[in-house]
Write an enzyme that holds these catalytic residues in place. Structure first.
Site, PDB file in Angstrom:
ATOM      1  N   ASP A   8      60.793  10.160  51.223  1.00 43.25           N
ATOM      2  CA  ASP A   8      59.193  11.233  51.893  1.00 43.25           C
ATOM      3  C   ASP A   8      59.203  12.243  50.719  1.00 43.25           C
ATOM      4  O   ASP A   8      60.167  12.453  49.697  1.00 43.25           O
ATOM      5  CB  ASP A   8      59.003  11.063  52.490  1.00 43.25           C
ATOM      6  CG  ASP A   8      57.176  11.974  52.854  1.00 43.25           C
ATOM      7  OD1 ASP A   8      56.682  11.466  51.983  1.00 43.25           O
ATOM      8  OD2 ASP A   8      56.914  13.692  53.121  1.00 43.25           O
ATOM      9  N   LEU A   9      57.890  11.809  49.817  1.00 43.92           N
ATOM     10  CA  LEU A   9      57.689  13.027  48.683  1.00 43.92           C
ATOM     11  C   LEU A   9      57.434  14.311  49.035  1.00 43.92           C
ATOM     12  O   LEU A   9      57.680  15.959  49.262  1.00 43.92           O
ATOM     13  CB  LEU A   9      56.767  12.602  47.758  1.00 43.92           C
ATOM     14  CG  LEU A   9      55.843  13.380  46.528  1.00 43.92           C
ATOM     15  CD1 LEU A   9      57.509  13.889  45.280  1.00 43.92           C
ATOM     16  CD2 LEU A   9      55.162  12.306  45.061  1.00 43.92           C
ATOM     17  N   ASP A  10      55.726  14.976  49.616  1.00 44.27           N
ATOM     18  CA  ASP A  10      54.772  15.635  49.715  1.00 44.27           C
ATOM     19  C   ASP A  10      55.492  16.210  51.032  1.00 44.27           C
ATOM     20  O   ASP A  10      56.064  16.116  52.160  1.00 44.27           O
ATOM     21  CB  ASP A  10      53.850  15.277  50.326  1.00 44.27           C
ATOM     22  CG  ASP A  10      52.868  14.889  48.935  1.00 44.27           C
ATOM     23  OD1 ASP A  10      52.882  14.655  48.214  1.00 44.27           O
ATOM     24  OD2 ASP A  10      51.897  14.006  49.799  1.00 44.27           O
ATOM     25  N   THR A  16      53.530  20.133  48.574  1.00 42.26           N
ATOM     26  CA  THR A  16      52.877  19.675  48.376  1.00 42.26           C
ATOM     27  C   THR A  16      51.876  19.362  49.853  1.00 42.26           C
ATOM     28  O   THR A  16      50.484  19.075  49.479  1.00 42.26           O
ATOM     29  CB  THR A  16      52.405  18.234  48.014  1.00 42.26           C
ATOM     30  OG1 THR A  16      53.710  17.383  47.969  1.00 42.26           O
ATOM     31  CG2 THR A  16      52.535  18.250  45.979  1.00 42.26           C
ATOM     32  N   LYS A  44      50.059  15.109  58.434  1.00 46.01           N
ATOM     33  CA  LYS A  44      51.594  15.138  57.563  1.00 46.01           C
ATOM     34  C   LYS A  44      52.176  13.422  57.550  1.00 46.01           C
ATOM     35  O   LYS A  44      52.039  13.135  58.886  1.00 46.01           O
ATOM     36  CB  LYS A  44      52.786  15.461  58.090  1.00 46.01           C
ATOM     37  CG  LYS A  44      52.485  17.079  57.709  1.00 46.01           C
ATOM     38  CD  LYS A  44      53.633  17.996  57.636  1.00 46.01           C
ATOM     39  CE  LYS A  44      53.330  19.519  57.501  1.00 46.01           C
ATOM     40  NZ  LYS A  44      54.779  20.385  57.868  1.00 46.01           N
ATOM     41  N   SER A 113      56.050   6.872  49.648  1.00 42.92           N
ATOM     42  CA  SER A 113      54.758   8.354  49.730  1.00 42.92           C
ATOM     43  C   SER A 113      53.534   7.996  50.177  1.00 42.92           C
ATOM     44  O   SER A 113      53.557   6.284  49.331  1.00 42.92           O
ATOM     45  CB  SER A 113      54.635   8.782  48.883  1.00 42.92           C
ATOM     46  OG  SER A 113      53.380   9.712  48.554  1.00 42.92           O
ATOM     47  N   ALA A 114      52.924   7.601  50.730  1.00 45.11           N
ATOM     48  CA  ALA A 114      51.651   7.892  51.011  1.00 45.11           C
ATOM     49  C   ALA A 114      50.704   7.619  50.162  1.00 45.11           C
ATOM     50  O   ALA A 114      49.270   6.977  50.484  1.00 45.11           O
ATOM     51  CB  ALA A 114      50.797   7.733  52.722  1.00 45.11           C
ATOM     52  N   LYS A 144      51.986   4.948  56.892  1.00 47.39           N
ATOM     53  CA  LYS A 144      52.915   5.213  58.170  1.00 47.39           C
ATOM     54  C   LYS A 144      51.392   5.693  59.114  1.00 47.39           C
ATOM     55  O   LYS A 144      50.962   6.165  59.225  1.00 47.39           O
ATOM     56  CB  LYS A 144      53.478   6.819  57.559  1.00 47.39           C
ATOM     57  CG  LYS A 144      53.842   6.415  56.795  1.00 47.39           C
ATOM     58  CD  LYS A 144      55.237   7.552  55.478  1.00 47.39           C
ATOM     59  CE  LYS A 144      55.824   7.310  54.468  1.00 47.39           C
ATOM     60  NZ  LYS A 144      55.891   8.459  53.553  1.00 47.39           N
ATOM     61  N   GLU A 168      62.108  12.303  56.112  1.00 45.10           N
ATOM     62  CA  GLU A 168      60.470  12.990  55.963  1.00 45.10           C
ATOM     63  C   GLU A 168      60.742  14.382  56.678  1.00 45.10           C
ATOM     64  O   GLU A 168      61.872  14.549  57.556  1.00 45.10           O
ATOM     65  CB  GLU A 168      60.300  11.510  57.470  1.00 45.10           C
ATOM     66  CG  GLU A 168      58.921  10.638  56.590  1.00 45.10           C
ATOM     67  CD  GLU A 168      58.186  10.729  56.027  1.00 45.10           C
ATOM     68  OE1 GLU A 168      57.980  11.893  55.748  1.00 45.10           O
ATOM     69  OE2 GLU A 168      57.789   9.993  55.395  1.00 45.10           O
ATOM     70  N   ASP A 169      59.513  14.629  56.849  1.00 44.89           N
ATOM     71  CA  ASP A 169      58.695  15.691  57.485  1.00 44.89           C
ATOM     72  C   ASP A 169      57.828  15.854  57.936  1.00 44.89           C
ATOM     73  O   ASP A 169      57.324  16.676  58.992  1.00 44.89           O
ATOM     74  CB  ASP A 169      58.207  17.320  55.953  1.00 44.89           C
ATOM     75  CG  ASP A 169      57.125  16.462  55.362  1.00 44.89           C
ATOM     76  OD1 ASP A 169      57.315  15.210  55.235  1.00 44.89           O
ATOM     77  OD2 ASP A 169      55.554  17.524  55.354  1.00 44.89           O
TER      78      ASP A 169
HETATM   79  C1  G6P Z   1      51.084  11.984  52.526  1.00 42.51           C
HETATM   80  C2  G6P Z   1      50.871  13.370  53.005  1.00 42.51           C
HETATM   81  C3  G6P Z   1      49.627  13.294  53.099  1.00 42.51           C
HETATM   82  C4  G6P Z   1      48.369  12.686  52.504  1.00 42.51           C
HETATM   83  C5  G6P Z   1      48.957  11.195  52.439  1.00 42.51           C
HETATM   84  C6  G6P Z   1      47.273  10.501  51.410  1.00 42.51           C
HETATM   85  O1  G6P Z   1      51.574  10.718  53.405  1.00 42.51           O
HETATM   86  O2  G6P Z   1      51.512  13.973  53.754  1.00 42.51           O
HETATM   87  O3  G6P Z   1      48.941  14.563  54.149  1.00 42.51           O
HETATM   88  O4  G6P Z   1      46.984  12.384  53.080  1.00 42.51           O
HETATM   89  O5  G6P Z   1      50.190  11.679  52.225  1.00 42.51           O
HETATM   90  O6  G6P Z   1      47.805  11.791  50.348  1.00 42.51           O
HETATM   91  P1  G6P Z   1      46.682  11.090  48.873  1.00 42.51           P
HETATM   92  O7  G6P Z   1      47.507  11.672  48.152  1.00 42.51           O
HETATM   93  O8  G6P Z   1      46.237   9.711  48.943  1.00 42.51           O
HETATM   94  O9  G6P Z   1      45.022  11.485  49.713  1.00 42.51           O
HETATM   95 MG    MG Z   2      55.797  14.185  53.267  1.00 44.10          MG
END
Ligand code: G6P
Ligand code: MG
Length: 215
Positions: A8-10, A16, A44, A113-114, A144, A168-169
Site C-alpha cells: 500500500d502507499l499512503d 500521506t 484509511k 493503492s486506492a 478495499k 498495509e497500514d
Molecule cells: C488511500 C488512502 C485513503 C484515501 C484513498 C483515496 O486508500 O488510505 O485515505 O481516501 O486512498 O485517495 P484519493 O487520493 O483518490 O482521494
Molecule cells: Mg494506507
C-alpha cells in the site's frame, strides 16, 4: 516461497495518511460533523467517495450527488496542496533498503493503492520506477476491503495469492489482503491491525527473514 511484495502507499511508504486525515478533518469540521482519529482508522484505505459517505452518515447529513462531488473535490484540492511540497526526503526510513533487498532476491515489487493521487505521490517521492506493477484506483472497479486490487497485482505477476505478501497500514486494506488469501504485514499498532500475520511499527522495523518465512 514468497515471490511478490505488494505495498500500500499512503501510511506505508510515506506519511500521506496524515495528510488525508488533515484534509478530511477540515471538511468534517466545516460540516460540523465530529471526526477523530478513531473515525480516521475506519477511513484509511477507503476510497474518496466512500470516505465522504462515512462522514456524511456520521453527521446525518443528506446531500445530492452533485453536492457530494463538490465536497469530494474540495477535500482533494486541500490534499493536493498538502502533498505539493513532497520530495524524496518524505520516503519513510528503510524503504530504499527494503526495496534493494527485494530486488537482490528477485522478488517482485507491486503497489496496491486506492488513491487517484498515487502516481503523483510516487513521482514526488522519486520511486515511480521502482515498481514492477502499479495498481491504483483507475485500474480496479472495487475498492478495499474488496480483494480485487491486490489480486490484480498478483495476476500481473502470474503468481498465486499464497506466493504474495500484502503490506498495509489500514483495517480496510488488511481485510482486502486477507480476502485475497495472501500473507499479510501490518504497519502500525497490533491492536488495530490484529488481522495481520505480523505487525511492525514502521517500515524501518521490517524483518525480511521473518516475512519470507511466512510461506
Ligand atoms: C488511500 C488512502 C485513503 C484515501 C484513498 C483515496 O486508500 O488510505 O485515505 O481516501 O486512498 O485517495 P484519493 O487520493 O483518490 O482521494
Ligand atoms: Mg494506507
Amino acid at each position: 516461497a514468497i515471490n511478490a511484495f505488494i505495498f500500500d502507499l499512503d501510511g506505508v511508504l510515506t506519511d500521506t495518511a496524515e495528510y488525508h486525515y488533515l484534509a478530511w478533518s477540515a471538511l468534517a469540521n466545516e460540516l460540523a460533523v465530529p471526526f477523530d482519529r478513531d473515525d480516521n482508522e475506519q477511513l484509511k484505505g477507503v476510497d474518496r467517495m466512500g470516505s465522504l459517505d462515512y462522514i456524511l452518515k456520521k453527521g446525518n447529513v443528506n446531500l445530492t450527488e452533485q453536492q457530494k462531488l463538490t465536497l469530494a473535490d474540495k477535500k482533494n484540492l486541500h490534499y493536493q496542496q498538502l502533498i505539493n511540497d513532497m520530495s524524496p526526503k518524505d520516503l519513510f526510513e528503510g524503504v530504499t533498503e527494503l526495496f534493494a533487498q527485494l530486488k537482490q532476491q528477485n522478488i517482485n515489487i507491486g503497489l496496491a493503492s486506492a488513491s487517484k493521487n498515487a502516481q503523483m505521490v510516487l513521482e514526488r517521492l522519486g520511486i515511480a520506477d521502482q515498481f514492477d506493477y502499479v495498481a491504483d484506483a483507475a485500474k480496479v472497479a472495487q475498492g478495499k476491503p474488496h480483494p480485487e486490487i491486490f489480486l490484480t497485482v498478483a495476476e500481473a505477476f502470474f503468481l498465486p495469492a499464497d506466493q504474495c505478501v500484502g503490506i498495509e497500514d489500514s483495517i480496510a486494506g488488511l481485510q482486502s489482503i486477507v480476502s485475497a488469501k495472501m500473507h499479510s504485514v501490518g504497519i502500525g499498532q497490533p491492536e488495530v491491525l490484529y488481522q495481520a500475520d505480523v505487525v511492525y511499527a514502521d517500515i524501518k522495523s521490517f524483518n525480511l527473514q521473518q516475512v519470507l518465512a511466512l510461506a
